[in-house]
Design an enzyme around this catalytic site. Structure first.
Site, PDB file in Angstrom:
ATOM      1  N   TYR A 199      38.510  43.049  54.965  1.00 33.88           N
ATOM      2  CA  TYR A 199      37.843  43.133  53.746  1.00 33.88           C
ATOM      3  C   TYR A 199      38.456  42.521  52.768  1.00 33.88           C
ATOM      4  CZ  TYR A 199      34.258  46.476  55.616  1.00 33.88           C
ATOM      5  OH  TYR A 199      33.505  47.080  56.436  1.00 33.88           O
ATOM      6  N   GLU A 200      37.562  41.637  51.725  1.00 36.64           N
ATOM      7  CA  GLU A 200      38.518  40.818  50.671  1.00 36.64           C
ATOM      8  C   GLU A 200      39.386  41.823  49.883  1.00 36.64           C
ATOM      9  OE1 GLU A 200      35.417  38.690  49.129  1.00 36.64           O
ATOM     10  OE2 GLU A 200      35.128  40.054  47.565  1.00 36.64           O
ATOM     11  N   SER A 201      39.138  42.950  49.701  1.00 31.44           N
ATOM     12  CA  SER A 201      39.730  43.702  48.760  1.00 31.44           C
ATOM     13  C   SER A 201      41.360  43.978  49.317  1.00 31.44           C
ATOM     14  CB  SER A 201      39.452  45.210  48.693  1.00 31.44           C
ATOM     15  OG  SER A 201      38.934  45.539  49.755  1.00 31.44           O
ATOM     16  N   GLY A 202      41.778  43.216  50.440  1.00 27.15           N
ATOM     17  CA  GLY A 202      42.916  43.250  51.016  1.00 27.15           C
ATOM     18  C   GLY A 202      43.298  44.322  52.387  1.00 27.15           C
TER      19      GLY A 202
END
Lengths: 266, 273
Positions: free
Chosen positions: A60-63
């Site tokens: 996920y792009e939140s890391g």
């Protein structure tokens, strides 16, 4: 969504959204590394991990790298994603080290508009950027997901307002305004290979990259899909019929959705 | 050496009218209470930078604090649109709002360049999109070694960076963990910085994998328990999803929003919870 979770569903009773989510999940191969957006892509990816693709790697792009959430995350930065991840890294790292060099097999995107060449718009509706009819959220991580992932899957509900001949604004490039942008720009990934909707599946035609109807959902007629598409939709010579969700897929999907416990974004 | 200050003192001292301000936090650790204090302080003409403006900037924009927004995704996560943001762009209410729009990768790299002391960053980005046409901090650069054309984004160096973290010690050394977004870069890219924390402790416990901003890299620390509400602070609080959903109705209507401002911001010393 009006799932009656207390009743065991018969395989014949499912919604078009459920068919779309199941079809999207089936498009993910076991072991693939998948960059997941929140909403439908996240539901489909988590369903795949619970059915045919237990070794699917979710990013996920939140890391969060290799996250295995026990419930559906409510947002891209839900704590359950960090708690169940192999690693949690900063946002510059997720884009620069993990996405940009081509380490991600599949990018899973949605959007407000998609056009006949698979270009996605999530920026503005209307031709004047400075005076838009509707201001949408914007690009987020999608532009680079669309260029750098090995391939892109798009999941969207089918309607003439969403499936337009040409998008008002290219937020994330598919195959460009004329279908040839990827080769001309030297983009690393293959781009959109499949658009999965509640009515069926569209895929770029080999030569022109124009999205063509290659499969319909159970009970859906070709004319229905044409009517919901804002350009003269071409139909593949051999039109596939989607297999309805199995009892197991439906059961797991509904159990999964019950874990969300809140409104899902789309 | 960071100074430990009260939140209102820190905001009064560090955030000026006309400043470029970055308040970061990627869903997690959003410095909401600091944002409310900036509204309360009546700051105007701010250039607000943030990857995901979400509720904190919807509130600042609606309150008339912002002149310009630099961002990459402006929505209410999991709920829908930001209505104060839309109203400002589409109807100039309460004041016109200029925008500068990027992708997440572009914004993240702008902070990286800023934190690195470089004038710009390179990335494989934006190719084939319409974003560069409207954003003059996106350009291209040719690689001196291979000749390849790459995207270039201008460094972002805010006047002040504001983040929320789990804890700090009395010297102002800051620990935070979980989803850490672009917070470290935002602080290091900014001329001044304010870190609000859940608690100030005598001694920091050892926390494997914790990101530490040393005291000497931070201007001020303020103890603000619950300062990220309605977002969350891992290990301290859960995300208040109802607040995000309720915000949709409050923010849709100018009058309801005004009432919210009067009661929740101006009617209290600190925002509730």
């Amino acid at each position: 969504m009006s799932d009656e979770l207390s009743e065991a569903p018969a395989a014949s009773e499912f919604t078009s959204d459920e068919m779309m989510t199941v079809a999207a999940s089936r498009s993910l191969h076991d072991g693939a590394v998948c960059f997941v957006g929140i909403g439908l892509p996240s539901t489909a990816a988590n369903l795949a991990r619970r059915t045919h693709a237990p070794d699917l790697v979710l990013i996920y792009e939140s890391g969060t790298l290799g996250t295995k959430p026990q419930r559906l995350p409510l947002s891209i930065g839900d704590g359950v994603l960090a708690e169940t991840a192999d690693s949690v890294v900063g946002v510059p790292e997720i884009f620069n080290y993990w996405l940009q060099p081509g380490r991600v097999d599949v990018g899973f995107l949605g959007g407000a508009q998609v056009d006949r060449y698979g270009n996605i718009n999530t920026t503005v509706i209307g031709e004047d950027y400075d005076d838009p009819k509707v201001r949408l959220p914007g690009a987020g991580g999608a532009p680079e997901i669309a260029t750098s992932c090995g391939e892109v899957l798009i999941v969207m509900r089918h309607s003439p307002r969403a499936f337009v001949s040409g998008v008002d604004f290219i937020t994330s490039v598919g195959h460009g305004r004329d279908g040839r942008a990827r080769a001309e720009l030297g983009l690393p990934g293959r781009g959109p290979v499949k658009v999965i909707t509640d009515l069926g599946v569209l895929q770029p035609e080999e030569r022109t990259n124009e999205l063509t109807l290659t499969g319909v959902a159970p009970g859906v007629e070709v004319e229905q899909v044409r009517a919901a598409t804002g350009w003269p939709l071409r139909v593949a010579e051999e039109l596939g019929a989607q297999q309805p969700p199995t009892d197991r897929e439906l059961r797991i999907l509904r159990e999964l959705k019950a874990t969300l416990g809140n409104g899902e974004s789309s | 050496m960071a100074r430990i200050l009260q939140l209102d003192t820190a905001v009064a001292e560090l955030v000026n009218d006309g400043d470029t301000v970055a308040m970061e936090g990627f869903t997690h650790l959003i410095p909401m209470t600091a944002g409310h204090e900036i509204i309360r302080a009546g700051r105007r003409n701010l250039t607000l930078c943030r990857m995901t403006p979400d509720l904190i900037y919807d509130q600042l924009i609606g309150a008339g604090c912002a002149r310009k927004l630099v961002f990459s995704w402006g929505g209410n996560p999991g709920v829908g649109s930001l209505h104060r943001f839309r109203d400002a762009i589409q109807n100039s209410w309460p004041v016109p709002l200029e925008i500068e729009e990027h992708s997440h990768a572009g914004m993240a790299n702008r902070y990286v360049a800023g934190a690195s002391g470089l004038p710009f960053a390179v990335l494989r980005g934006y190719a084939g999109t319409d974003l560069p046409t409207h954003t003059d901090t996106i350009s291209t650069v040719r690689c001196p070694f291979t000749g390849e054309e790459l995207a270039a984004v201008a460094a972002l160096n805010p006047d002040v960076g504001v983040i929320h973290a789990q804890r700090a010690d009395r010297a102002g050394n800051v620990q935070f963990w979980g989803i850490t977004g672009v917070q470290k870069e935002a602080v290091l890219a900014s001329a001044r910085s304010l870190v609000t924390v859940e608690e100030v402790v005598d001694e920091l416990p050892e926390q494997p994998g914790a990101v530490v901003l040393p005291s000497w890299a931070v201007t001020a620390v303020a103890e603000v328990p619950g300062g990220s509400h309605p977002s969350y602070a891992q290990g301290y609080s859960e995300r208040d999803n109802t607040y995000y959903q309720d915000w949709d109705a409050i923010s849709r209507d100018r009058e309801r929003f005004r009432q919210w401002l009067d009661v929740e911001i101006h009617g209290s010393e600190r925002s509730p919870r």
